[in-house]
Structures are given as structure tokens and as C-alpha cells.
Design an enzyme around this catalytic site. Structure first.
Site, mmCIF file in Angstrom:
data_model
loop_
_atom_site.group_PDB
_atom_site.id
_atom_site.type_symbol
_atom_site.label_atom_id
_atom_site.label_comp_id
_atom_site.label_asym_id
_atom_site.label_seq_id
_atom_site.Cartn_x
_atom_site.Cartn_y
_atom_site.Cartn_z
ATOM 1 N N ASP A 51 -27.367 5.548 12.995
ATOM 2 C CA ASP A 51 -28.494 4.841 13.622
ATOM 3 C C ASP A 51 -29.764 5.687 13.478
ATOM 4 O OD1 ASP A 51 -26.824 2.736 14.649
ATOM 5 O OD2 ASP A 51 -26.165 4.102 16.218
ATOM 6 N N CYS B 21 0.829 -1.207 0.000
ATOM 7 C CA CYS B 21 0.000 0.000 0.000
ATOM 8 C C CYS B 21 0.870 1.267 0.000
ATOM 9 C CB CYS B 21 -1.002 -0.048 1.153
ATOM 10 S SG CYS B 21 -2.316 1.145 0.963
ATOM 11 N N HIS C 189 -3.655 -5.075 -0.084
ATOM 12 C CA HIS C 189 -3.153 -5.600 1.197
ATOM 13 C C HIS C 189 -3.195 -7.129 1.194
ATOM 14 C CE1 HIS C 189 -2.955 -1.887 3.640
ATOM 15 N NE2 HIS C 189 -3.810 -1.459 2.726
ATOM 16 N N ASP D 275 -22.883 -7.533 16.909
ATOM 17 C CA ASP D 275 -23.115 -6.604 18.012
ATOM 18 C C ASP D 275 -22.683 -7.326 19.288
ATOM 19 O OD1 ASP D 275 -24.244 -4.927 16.178
ATOM 20 O OD2 ASP D 275 -26.298 -5.130 16.877
ATOM 21 N N GLU E 197 -2.162 -9.106 3.403
ATOM 22 C CA GLU E 197 -2.477 -9.598 4.763
ATOM 23 C C GLU E 197 -3.971 -9.491 5.084
ATOM 24 O OE1 GLU E 197 -1.409 -6.690 3.974
ATOM 25 O OE2 GLU E 197 -1.828 -5.174 5.499
HETATM 26 O O1 1PR Z 1 -22.168 5.459 19.573
HETATM 27 O O2 1PR Z 1 -19.846 5.365 18.728
HETATM 28 O O3 1PR Z 1 -20.425 4.336 20.914
HETATM 29 O O4 1PR Z 1 -21.182 3.340 18.783
HETATM 30 C C1 1PR Z 1 -22.112 2.409 19.245
HETATM 31 C C2 1PR Z 1 -22.376 1.450 18.125
HETATM 32 O O5 1PR Z 1 -23.203 0.406 18.620
HETATM 33 C C3 1PR Z 1 -23.081 2.082 16.950
HETATM 34 O O6 1PR Z 1 -22.440 1.662 15.765
HETATM 35 C C4 1PR Z 1 -24.496 1.518 16.994
HETATM 36 O O7 1PR Z 1 -24.966 1.243 15.684
HETATM 37 C C5 1PR Z 1 -24.297 0.219 17.762
HETATM 38 N N1 1PR Z 1 -25.458 -0.112 18.605
HETATM 39 C C6 1PR Z 1 -25.763 0.476 19.771
HETATM 40 N N2 1PR Z 1 -26.870 -0.116 20.296
HETATM 41 C C7 1PR Z 1 -27.237 -1.071 19.446
HETATM 42 C C8 1PR Z 1 -28.372 -1.983 19.625
HETATM 43 O O8 1PR Z 1 -28.664 -2.799 18.752
HETATM 44 N N3 1PR Z 1 -29.076 -1.867 20.728
HETATM 45 N N4 1PR Z 1 -26.367 -1.898 17.343
HETATM 46 C C9 1PR Z 1 -26.348 -1.077 18.380
HETATM 47 C C10 1PR Z 1 -26.721 -1.529 16.148
HETATM 48 C C11 1PR Z 1 -27.331 -2.405 14.179
HETATM 49 C C12 1PR Z 1 -26.491 -3.090 13.233
HETATM 50 C C13 1PR Z 1 -27.056 -4.449 12.898
HETATM 51 C C14 1PR Z 1 -27.803 -4.232 11.622
HETATM 52 C C15 1PR Z 1 -28.121 -5.509 10.895
HETATM 53 N N5 1PR Z 1 -26.937 -2.681 15.488
HETATM 54 O O9 1PR Z 1 -25.206 -3.190 13.658
HETATM 55 O O10 1PR Z 1 -26.002 -5.302 12.782
HETATM 56 O O11 1PR Z 1 -29.017 -3.546 11.896
HETATM 57 O O12 1PR Z 1 -28.983 -6.285 11.626
HETATM 58 P P1 1PR Z 1 -29.953 -7.309 10.918
HETATM 59 O O13 1PR Z 1 -29.231 -7.833 9.711
HETATM 60 O O14 1PR Z 1 -30.163 -8.405 11.923
HETATM 61 O O15 1PR Z 1 -31.200 -6.583 10.578
HETATM 62 P P2 1PR Z 1 -20.923 4.691 19.544
#
Ligand code: 1PR
Length: 562
Positions: free
Chosen positions: A411, A85, A197, A246, A199
């Protein structure tokens, strides 16, 4: 010399994730040491030079450490060097990225910014490296670089491929990104260097690294010949399929992969109300790598409550995952300036990100803090101040580690309105899915703290500000769609994609393979992400890729992924 006796060194200047490279070398059964002093150059039999971050930062680091001249002398000695890179780019004379900073000048030519007119920049994802030699010994000399393999690229600057002049003696492969053909590897005597990359390029990349370590990639002297013309280099960029995990501690204190329904990760009260547990983070991530995921994202979803670098189990997850996963890893959660519980010590976001990179992440994602940063950006603009003042985490991390390392995790949730005038000036779309009272319009409200708090900022304001601040990619979730298996919010994705020129990842709601192809066909997103259906084994990654391929969408094949 037997491979076991050779001294392999890594030239690092502290700008990002070299742990992946270390892990890759160890995975191949070899040991590698860091070059720490000028004297180490004399001890090295082979050097790998992985460049990350900006060209100017790399050159200043080489000059300030006194390594630039010893590196040139090492190359002149004929011992093998592999550049990666920015480690390839600095071998040229200079770069548009840092015009004041000359490169090492080993090769003629300059590194230029991609023309953004027709495409998203950075060029991020899996693309082919097409060997440019016509019928001569070089055409098949490095069988690890094959037309059918895909390698992971992430860069905004590149050496344009001409196939003429000095390039005839050095270029080994070229790659097309939409309308531009660029140099993707060079090979001159003892120097082999790649823009991609290895790796992070799964089995295909590991094979190339093995070849450099275990054999001598020395270019035969009398081998220059005619090269293919830029017009012969075909576009082969694939759409990335990303698995998202998550992660949070459950009520027993163990880190688990969980999954929400519209962000609620607890079972219903009649089922005990526990945090849903879908598996162990490292095991699940490894499974996705083996199944051909092009990228893996970990979101530390409760990190807004804690300091991430005090969250040693989460960092350990990253360390362990990066030992056996050789595709890009993104981690999000808690990337912001934080204050220690003692109230005295402030930890800048760039330091939090640095801890994640050192633990094996390639990119960090920023959620809540990006919303505050965007609000500050628009506020400064409204007050007639300079909107980019270097104060935000996005700017600082992009400056230090490169914009490709900064992902914005959005979000949003829908707010329905009867007419655009009711949206308090927010960017409104006319929707084909009316609201509960028949509303024909909606805007997308940004939230912070994992969806717990809605802000007076819409997605368009967020993404355009973040792009201006230096973000490299948008991970576009949707609270209304999350966990529903009903398909992505195509309206949200199209609208967002049209507003930025950085790559967008479609997320939330995927339930069937058709949902992935629909998102790509209708919105031209660069990547599609899912969580629940992969965790519950309802739809395997290979089925998603097979379907997309049948629809004529370019994907990295499963054979390259396993
Ligand atoms: O605010 O910088 O500390 O970051 C927190 C991170 O945690 C953010 O990226 C936020 O999206 C994530 N987050 C916080 N709470 C939740 C929760 O679910 N209660 N998750 C959460 C968000 C959404 C996606 C999920 C997709 C696909 N999750 O990550 O993977 O919606 O899901 P699906 O295919 O099952 O529909 P910060």
C-alpha cells in the site's frame, strides 16, 4: 459399478486448501471421504490425491502417517488414482525441493527447480496442457484436455519434458513456461495426474475431474508411441485478470464490499458519511467467476482492528464463496501474530493463515506485517545477523504452505522530492509526472494499517526483502491511484517489476480496458487487478479480456470462464 456406488476417497495430509477439491467434487454431485486410516485404502474404489505445499513436507507426512506403502499398494492394485500438483510430483523419484526426501518412485525421473534466468518463478497462472501423443489412440483419449483450454498452474518445481525414454510410456501433456517445456500431466495405466489444479481451473478443470470420477481413465496398454518434441510445445500462459473485493462491516454491522477513493471508503459528509456499499461479497464474487475472472481477491480491510479467526462472518464469506467459485481465491487482512483480548493467548500468523486456508483460500495476502518483517530483515542485515531467522509470518507460512500461497499486498504512496539526495537514502525514480511544486523525483513510501501510517521503508526495500523471506507474489496497490480510474501507476509497477523475480499484480487506478493492456505492454506484469470499475459495472471483465486479446495479449477466453 454404478458411479453412485463407488467409494471415492481424498488423500489429505493437511498442508493447505483441500476444501476447494471437496467443493468441486460436491459441485459435480458426488461425495468424497477422507482417508483417515491405513484400512481406508482397501475400501477405496478411486482416490484423489491433491498435493499442496512442499515436496518434502508431503513425503514426510505420507511416511509419518504410514500412508506411503498403502498408497503404493493401492496403485499396484490397478484401482484409479488422480494426483494433483505435488500429488503428481511425489510419484517421481525425488525433487530438487527436498533432495534428502525420496519420492514414491512410481515413475522414473526427478522434479527440478525452474530456471529463473528468463522468467518469474513460481509459474503461476493459466496455461495450456498440450497433448504430446502423435497420431495414436491417446491423442484424443481425454477430450477434456484440449489445446484451447487453459488450466491453473502454480509451482516452482516441475519435471522437465524430454519426450524421450521412460516419458514415452507416461507423459500425456506438456506445457511451456517461457523457455522451458515441462510435464503437465502423466497417464500410466490406472494413474492419471496433473501438475495443474483442475479444482481451480474453472469449467475446463471441473470437466476433467468429472471424467475421472464418472468414467475410468485407464490408459490403453499398447498405446506408447512417438511423442512431440519439447520444441513443439508452445507457450500459452495468459495474463490473469483479477477482481478484488475490499470487505468490511458497515455501520449497521453487515459485511459489505466497499470501495475507496485513495483508500477513503466513506461517502462524503453531505451524502451521510456512510461506508460505501457496493454489494454482498459472495454474490459479487460469484458474478465475477461467471464473467470469467481468473482469480478473486478478498481484502478484509479493517481486520487490523480484530482477530481474523474470531471474524466468523468473514470466514463464512470465504466458505460460501469457495463452494461455487473454482478459480483461485486470495484473502488478506490481519495475517500476523495476534494476541487475544484477554492478553494471554498469542495466535501465530501461520495459524491465522491456516484458518483462512481451511475456509477455502488458496493464498493469503499480508499487508502491514510484511512491512514490519521487511524492516526487521534490513535491521538484521545492518547488524550483521542472519537476515532469515524463521521468525516472520512470511517465512513460516511459506515453509508450511509453500511460497506460492504468500502474497504481499503493498500500500504505497508517492513522496515527491526535488533531488534524490532529499529522499533519506530511499530508492528514488525520476518521474514524468512532477509533484505539486514541480518536483522531478519521487520515492514510494510503504504504509501500514490500511494506509493510516507511513513508514520509513520504500517499496523496493519491501519487495526485495519479502522475496528473500519467501513470498511468492506481489499485489502492488497505489494509494495515489486507488479509485481514480486514471490508469495504473506505470512508473511504480515498472520499477517494482524490475526489482523482483516473483510475479507482480498491477493494482489501483484501472478505468478503461486500455489501462490493462498498457500495464501489460509497458511493465510485463503477470496479472492485472481492478475493483471499482467491475463493482459499478462500468467495464465488464469480458470487455477487458476482449481488448487485451485484440492487442495480442494472451488471455483465458471467456468461453473457458463460463
Ligand atoms: O495490513 O495485512 O491487515 O491487510 C489489510 C489489507 O487491506 C491490505 O491488503 C490493504 O491493501 C487493504 N486495505 C486496507 N484499507 C484499505 C482501504 O481501501 N481503506 N484496501 C484497503 C486497499 C486497494 C485495492 C483496490 C485497488 C483497486 N484497497 O485492494 O482493490 O486499489 O482499486 P480500483 O480498481 O478501484 O482503483 P493487513
Amino acid at each position: 459399478m454404478p458411479v453412485s456406488d463407488q467409494k471415492l476417497y481424498l488423500l489429505d495430509y493437511g498442508a493447505g486448501n483441500v476444501r476447494s477439491l471437496l467443493n468441486a467434487v460436491e459441485k459435480l454431485g458426488h461425495r468424497i471421504e477422507y482417508i483417515k486410516t491405513v484400512e481406508d485404502f482397501a475400501k477405496a474404489d478411486k482416490i484423489i490425491f491433491p498435493g499442496v505445499g512442499a515436496f518434502g513436507y508431503a513425503m514426510r507426512a505420507l511416511n509419518n502417517s504410514g500412508f506411503a506403502e498403502p498408497l503404493k499398494a493401492y496403485i499396484a492394485s490397478g484401482r484409479p488414482l488422480m494426483g494433483i500438483c505435488v500429488g503428481m510430483q511425489v510419484l517421481f523419484e525425488g525433487s530438487d525441493e527436498s533432495p534428502a526426501e525420496p519420492g514414491l518412485g512410481i515413475f522414473e525421473g526427478r522434479v527440478e527447480l525452474f530456471d529463473k534466468k528468463l522468467k518469474s518463478v513460481p509459474h503461476m497462472g493459466w496455461n495450456a496442457a498440450q497433448v504430446v501423443h502423435q497420431e495414436n489412440v491417446l491423442a484424443t483419449a481425454v477430450p477434456e484436455i484440449g489445446e484451447d483450454s487453459r488450466y491453473y498452474f502454480v509451482h516452482s518445481y516441475a519435471v522437465p519434458y524430454t519426450g524421450t525414454g521412460a516419458q514415452r510410456g507416461i507423459v500425456h501433456s506438456a506445457t511451456r513456461y517461457v523457455d522451458q517445456a515441462v510435464v503437465s500431466s502423466v497417464w500410466s495405466r490406472n494413474v492419471f495426474a496433473t501438475q495443474f489444479h483442475p479444482e481451480k481451473s474453472g469449467p475446463a478443470g471441473l470437466a476433467l475431474l468429472r471424467s475421472f470420477i464418472e468414467h475410468d481413465l485407464v490408459r490403453p496398454q499398447s498405446s506408447a508411441g512417438e511423442l512431440r518434441m519439447p520444441g513443439d510445445i508452445e507457450s500459452a500462459l495468459t495474463v490473469r485478470v483479477i477482481a478484488c473485493l475490499d470487505v468490511r462491516a458497515n455501520d449497521q454491522g453487515d459485511l459489505v464490499v466497499t470501495k475507496g477513493d485513495q483508500y477513503n471508503v466513506r461517502e462524503s459528509a453531505d451524502k451521510g458519511g456512510d461506508v460505501r456499499n457496493l454489494g454482498k461479497p459472495v454474490d459479487l464474487a460469484k458474478r465475477y467467476y461467471d464473467e470469467g475472472a481468473d482469480e478473486i481477491a478478498f481484502l478484509n480491510i479493517t481486520s487490523f482492528r480484530n482477530l481474523p479467526f474470531r471474524d466468523t462472518p468473514m470466514l463464512e464469506v470465504l466458505r460460501q464463496a469457495s463452494r461455487s467459485i473454482f478459480v483461485p481465491l486470495t484473502i488478506g487482512g490481519g495475517v500476523r501474530d495476534s494476541v487475544d483480548p484477554d492478553g494471554e493467548h498469542v495466535w501465530p500468523a501461520v495459524q491465522v493463515a491456516g484458518e483462512y486456508f481451511r475456509s477455502g483460500a488458496d493464498k493469503v495476502s499480508i499487508g502491514s506485517d510484511a512491512v514490519y518483517a521487511a524492516e526487521g530483515y534490513w535491521q538484521r542485515k545492518a547488524e550483521g545477523l542472519v537476515p532469515l531467522d524463521g521468525s516472520t509470518a512470511i517465512e513460516q507460512i511459506a515453509e508450511r504452505y509453500g511460497r506460492q500461497a504468500v502474497v504481499i499486498s503493498v500500500d504505497p504512496r508517492r513522496v515527491y522530492v526535488s533531488s534524490p539526495e532529499d529522499a533519506s537514502g530511499h530508492h528514488v525514480i525520476r518521474t514524468a509526472f512532477p509533484g505539486p511544486n514541480g518536483e522531478q523525483y519521487c520515492w514510494y513510501q510503504c504504509t501500514v494499517k490500511g494506509g493510516r501510517e507511513g513508514r520509513d521503508t520504500d517499496v523496493r526495500q519491501l519487495v526485495t526483502a519479502c522475496e528473500a523471506l519467501g513470498a511468492g507474489e506481489i499485489l502492488l496497490n497505489c494509494m495515489d491511484k486507488d479509485g481514480t480510474n486514471s490508469g495504473y501507476d506505470i512508473e511504480l509497477i515498472s520499477d517494482t517489476k524490475a526489482a523482483v523475480s516473483i510475479p507482480v499484480i498491477a493494482s489501483s487506478g484501472a478505468g478503461r480496458p486500455e489501462h490493462f493492456s498498457e500495464a501489460v505492454e509497458k511493465t510485463a506484469v503477470e496479472a492485472v487487478l481492478a475493483a471499482g470499475i467491475f463493482h459499478r459495472r462500468e467495464v465488464p471483465i469480458v470487455a477487458v479480456k476482449k481488448h487485451m486479446q485484440e492487442q495480442g495479449i494472451s488471455i483465458r477466453s471467456a468461453e473457458d470462464g463460463v
